[in-house]
Design a protein around this motif. Structure first.
Motif, PDB file in Angstrom:
ATOM      1  N   ALA A  81      -7.685   4.969   3.794  1.00  0.00           N
ATOM      2  CA  ALA A  81      -6.335   4.863   3.243  1.00  0.00           C
ATOM      3  C   ALA A  81      -6.407   5.114   1.748  1.00  0.00           C
ATOM      4  O   ALA A  81      -7.158   4.425   1.042  1.00  0.00           O
ATOM      5  CB  ALA A  81      -5.746   3.478   3.525  1.00  0.00           C
ATOM      6  N   PHE A  82      -5.664   6.115   1.276  1.00  0.00           N
ATOM      7  CA  PHE A  82      -5.487   6.254  -0.168  1.00  0.00           C
ATOM      8  C   PHE A  82      -4.328   5.342  -0.517  1.00  0.00           C
ATOM      9  O   PHE A  82      -3.253   5.414   0.101  1.00  0.00           O
ATOM     10  CB  PHE A  82      -5.191   7.707  -0.564  1.00  0.00           C
ATOM     11  N   ILE A  83      -4.546   4.446  -1.459  1.00  0.00           N
ATOM     12  CA  ILE A  83      -3.573   3.375  -1.711  1.00  0.00           C
ATOM     13  C   ILE A  83      -2.974   3.465  -3.103  1.00  0.00           C
ATOM     14  O   ILE A  83      -3.604   3.950  -4.045  1.00  0.00           O
ATOM     15  CB  ILE A  83      -4.225   1.984  -1.518  1.00  0.00           C
ATOM     16  N   LEU A  84      -1.742   2.994  -3.210  1.00  0.00           N
ATOM     17  CA  LEU A  84      -1.088   2.846  -4.498  1.00  0.00           C
ATOM     18  C   LEU A  84      -0.948   1.364  -4.811  1.00  0.00           C
ATOM     19  O   LEU A  84      -0.724   0.536  -3.918  1.00  0.00           O
ATOM     20  CB  LEU A  84       0.293   3.502  -4.491  1.00  0.00           C
ATOM     21  N   LEU A  85      -1.057   1.034  -6.086  1.00  0.00           N
ATOM     22  CA  LEU A  85      -0.875  -0.322  -6.566  1.00  0.00           C
ATOM     23  C   LEU A  85       0.167  -0.267  -7.688  1.00  0.00           C
ATOM     24  O   LEU A  85       0.709   0.797  -7.975  1.00  0.00           O
ATOM     25  CB  LEU A  85      -2.208  -0.892  -7.058  1.00  0.00           C
ATOM     26  N   GLY A  86       0.468  -1.388  -8.306  1.00  0.00           N
ATOM     27  CA  GLY A  86       1.453  -1.369  -9.383  1.00  0.00           C
ATOM     28  C   GLY A  86       2.812  -0.917  -8.888  1.00  0.00           C
ATOM     29  O   GLY A  86       3.204  -1.176  -7.749  1.00  0.00           O
ATOM     30  N   SER A  87       3.530  -0.205  -9.743  1.00  0.00           N
ATOM     31  CA  SER A  87       4.889   0.224  -9.380  1.00  0.00           C
ATOM     32  C   SER A  87       4.878   1.194  -8.205  1.00  0.00           C
ATOM     33  O   SER A  87       5.823   1.241  -7.423  1.00  0.00           O
ATOM     34  CB  SER A  87       5.590   0.866 -10.587  1.00  0.00           C
ATOM     35  N   GLY A  88       3.807   1.967  -8.061  1.00  0.00           N
ATOM     36  CA  GLY A  88       3.690   2.871  -6.915  1.00  0.00           C
ATOM     37  C   GLY A  88       3.584   2.097  -5.616  1.00  0.00           C
ATOM     38  O   GLY A  88       4.177   2.463  -4.603  1.00  0.00           O
ATOM     39  N   ASP A 181       0.288  -5.939  -4.218  1.00  0.00           N
ATOM     40  CA  ASP A 181       1.256  -4.835  -4.185  1.00  0.00           C
ATOM     41  C   ASP A 181       0.708  -3.582  -3.518  1.00  0.00           C
ATOM     42  O   ASP A 181       1.299  -2.509  -3.610  1.00  0.00           O
ATOM     43  CB  ASP A 181       1.702  -4.486  -5.611  1.00  0.00           C
ATOM     44  N   VAL A 182      -0.429  -3.695  -2.827  1.00  0.00           N
ATOM     45  CA  VAL A 182      -1.077  -2.513  -2.264  1.00  0.00           C
ATOM     46  C   VAL A 182      -0.214  -1.879  -1.164  1.00  0.00           C
ATOM     47  O   VAL A 182       0.377  -2.565  -0.339  1.00  0.00           O
ATOM     48  CB  VAL A 182      -2.477  -2.861  -1.723  1.00  0.00           C
ATOM     49  N   ARG A 183      -0.174  -0.553  -1.192  1.00  0.00           N
ATOM     50  CA  ARG A 183       0.580   0.205  -0.169  1.00  0.00           C
ATOM     51  C   ARG A 183      -0.217   1.443   0.204  1.00  0.00           C
ATOM     52  O   ARG A 183      -0.763   2.136  -0.662  1.00  0.00           O
ATOM     53  CB  ARG A 183       1.954   0.604  -0.707  1.00  0.00           C
ATOM     54  N   CYS A 184      -0.278   1.742   1.490  1.00  0.00           N
ATOM     55  CA  CYS A 184      -0.947   2.957   1.957  1.00  0.00           C
ATOM     56  C   CYS A 184      -0.017   4.143   1.726  1.00  0.00           C
ATOM     57  O   CYS A 184       1.098   4.180   2.252  1.00  0.00           O
ATOM     58  CB  CYS A 184      -1.286   2.836   3.437  1.00  0.00           C
ATOM     59  N   GLU A 189      -2.764   3.189   7.709  1.00  0.00           N
ATOM     60  CA  GLU A 189      -1.973   2.016   7.344  1.00  0.00           C
ATOM     61  C   GLU A 189      -2.643   0.736   7.845  1.00  0.00           C
ATOM     62  O   GLU A 189      -2.563  -0.325   7.203  1.00  0.00           O
ATOM     63  CB  GLU A 189      -0.570   2.144   7.947  1.00  0.00           C
ATOM     64  N   ALA A 190      -3.332   0.818   9.000  1.00  0.00           N
ATOM     65  CA  ALA A 190      -3.943  -0.373   9.608  1.00  0.00           C
ATOM     66  C   ALA A 190      -4.964  -1.020   8.677  1.00  0.00           C
ATOM     67  O   ALA A 190      -5.086  -2.255   8.643  1.00  0.00           O
ATOM     68  CB  ALA A 190      -4.606   0.009  10.936  1.00  0.00           C
ATOM     69  N   LEU A 191      -5.718  -0.223   7.925  1.00  0.00           N
ATOM     70  CA  LEU A 191      -6.705  -0.781   7.002  1.00  0.00           C
ATOM     71  C   LEU A 191      -6.029  -1.638   5.937  1.00  0.00           C
ATOM     72  O   LEU A 191      -6.530  -2.711   5.579  1.00  0.00           O
ATOM     73  CB  LEU A 191      -7.501   0.355   6.339  1.00  0.00           C
ATOM     74  N   VAL A 192      -4.897  -1.173   5.438  1.00  0.00           N
ATOM     75  CA  VAL A 192      -4.165  -1.897   4.394  1.00  0.00           C
ATOM     76  C   VAL A 192      -3.561  -3.177   4.954  1.00  0.00           C
ATOM     77  O   VAL A 192      -3.624  -4.237   4.322  1.00  0.00           O
ATOM     78  CB  VAL A 192      -3.081  -0.988   3.778  1.00  0.00           C
ATOM     79  N   VAL A 193      -2.988  -3.089   6.136  1.00  0.00           N
ATOM     80  CA  VAL A 193      -2.375  -4.274   6.757  1.00  0.00           C
ATOM     81  C   VAL A 193      -3.416  -5.360   6.978  1.00  0.00           C
ATOM     82  O   VAL A 193      -3.171  -6.543   6.706  1.00  0.00           O
ATOM     83  CB  VAL A 193      -1.683  -3.899   8.081  1.00  0.00           C
ATOM     84  N   LYS A 194      -4.602  -4.982   7.453  1.00  0.00           N
ATOM     85  CA  LYS A 194      -5.666  -5.966   7.679  1.00  0.00           C
ATOM     86  C   LYS A 194      -6.051  -6.663   6.386  1.00  0.00           C
ATOM     87  O   LYS A 194      -6.247  -7.889   6.354  1.00  0.00           O
ATOM     88  CB  LYS A 194      -6.895  -5.288   8.289  1.00  0.00           C
ATOM     89  N   LEU A 195      -6.170  -5.896   5.312  1.00  0.00           N
ATOM     90  CA  LEU A 195      -6.551  -6.481   4.022  1.00  0.00           C
ATOM     91  C   LEU A 195      -5.466  -7.444   3.518  1.00  0.00           C
ATOM     92  O   LEU A 195      -5.767  -8.560   3.075  1.00  0.00           O
ATOM     93  CB  LEU A 195      -6.798  -5.368   3.005  1.00  0.00           C
TER      94      LEU A 195
END
Length: 359
Positions: A81-88, A181-184, A189-195
């Motif tokens: 998953a390439f993720i965005l943090l912050g406002s992204g 604030d992490v978003r895939c 997406e499953a990797l982000v949800v687990k975290l």
């Protein structure tokens, strides 16, 4: 270009085969949106801006994958998953937001850690090169996927997150709130949800962490004086202006985020968090006040002057003194009064929870 629909803009981005081709589209669309923001702003405008950013970053990641494959590195060895943090991560980017990103990849029994590290380090090098071509400056705080701290396996991320939770000093708590604030943006997406679920579960099981999260959350104060006057910049080229980012927007975002963490809410956008907080018992009146204040902060943040530095879009996040006319000042003061009330509400909510836990 002014007559292009959002669908046509997204189509042009998705059909691009080179970073430079996308940069031309971004510059044209940027100018189109900027002219629109000078005359009117609606929440839909902000949503369209974020759709554009998402499309640019997604296509950049795809092109980076293709480049690696063409050079003989093959396809990604595991899902990622390439993720965005912050406002992204919150879907709240302005036209000139910088890069806050990372990468999470799946654990593997068939590939060594060295193989995975090598591939994804190379991939992020290509992605970040593309984003640089597109005019996104790197995060000043080094929250970026070229930093190994933000490029790990799911297990690596989970262990890092738990270490931060167990040693909640100021810096570790800051990282936890960034991670909230992490978003895939591309990939699994499953990797982000687990975290995220692991983090929220830890908070539920260890509510003592909330007091540390609260201290960091209230660090940025609303920029309204005790007599109801705006606290403006005193020195430098922004003298007389107002820091809309750190004086209004960030304190409101931070307050809503902590309430969402406390409630176990997975959503990352501030508006979505407020909607889900209503489901969790927040009154319609309070939610409406928070939505109003946040909308004002978002609108004014989108109208700050921008700069082009080394071909990258950037802003200092401050309204200039000439923008602070009577109407804007009235709007801003209403926003800030609600922001102060929100911070008091958040503090009271966490403190009362601590008391219940003691009881």
């Amino acid at each position: 270009m002014n007559h292009l629909s959002m669908e046509r803009i997204l189509e042009r981005i998705h059909q691009s085969e080179q970073f430079e081709e996308m940069r031309i589209t971004r510059d044209q669309v940027h100018e189109m949106f900027r002219e629109h923001l000078l005359f009117s702003y609606t929440p839909e405008t902000g949503q369209r801006i974020n759709h554009m950013h998402d499309a640019l970053i997604q296509r950049t990641t795809q092109i980076a994958e293709y480049l690696l494959e063409d050079e003989g590195y093959g396809k990604p060895p595991v899902s990622y998953a390439f993720i965005l943090l912050g406002s992204g991560g919150r879907r709240e980017q302005t036209l000139w937001s910088d890069q806050d990103n990372g990468l999470i990849y799946a654990d593997s029994e068939t590939h060594s850690q060295e193989e995975l590290d090598a591939y994804f380090e190379k991939l992020t090098t290509y992605i970040l090169h593309g984003l640089n071509v597109l005019g996104y400056p790197p995060c000043e705080g080094n929250v970026i996927s070229s930093n190994p701290q933000w490029r790990k396996s799911l297990q690596g991320y989970t262990e890092m997150m738990l270490d931060w939770c167990k040693e909640p000093d100021w810096e570790n708590v800051r990282y936890l709130l960034i991670l909230a604030d992490v978003r895939c943006i591309y990939g699994s997406e499953a990797l982000v949800v687990k975290l995220k679920q692991s983090f929220l579960a830890y908070v539920q099981e260890h509510p003592s962490l909330l007091k540390y999260l609260l201290s960091n959350t209230l660090h940025h104060k609303i920029s309204l004086g005790v007599l109801g006057h705006l606290i403006t910049e005193r020195y430098g080229e922004d003298a007389g202006g107002f820091d809309i980012k750190y004086g209004a927007y960030i304190p409101i975002v931070n307050g809503i985020r902590l309430l969402a963490i406390h409630a176990g809410i997975l959503a990352t956008s501030t508006m979505e968090r407020i909607e889900q907080l209503k489901v969790n018992g927040i009154s319609e009146h309070l939610a409406s006040e928070w939505e109003m204040a946040f909308s004002i902060a978002l609108q004014l943040r989108d109208s700050t002057p921008f700069l082009l530095e080394e071909e990258r879009y950037t802003t200092r996040g401050k309204l200039s003194s000439h923008q602070l006319n009577k109407e804007v000042r009235l709007q801003l003061k209403r926003c800030l009064r609600t922001g102060i009330a929100l911070q008091k509400y958040v503090a009271k909510s966490i403190e009362s929870h601590k008391e219940r836990e003691k009881g």
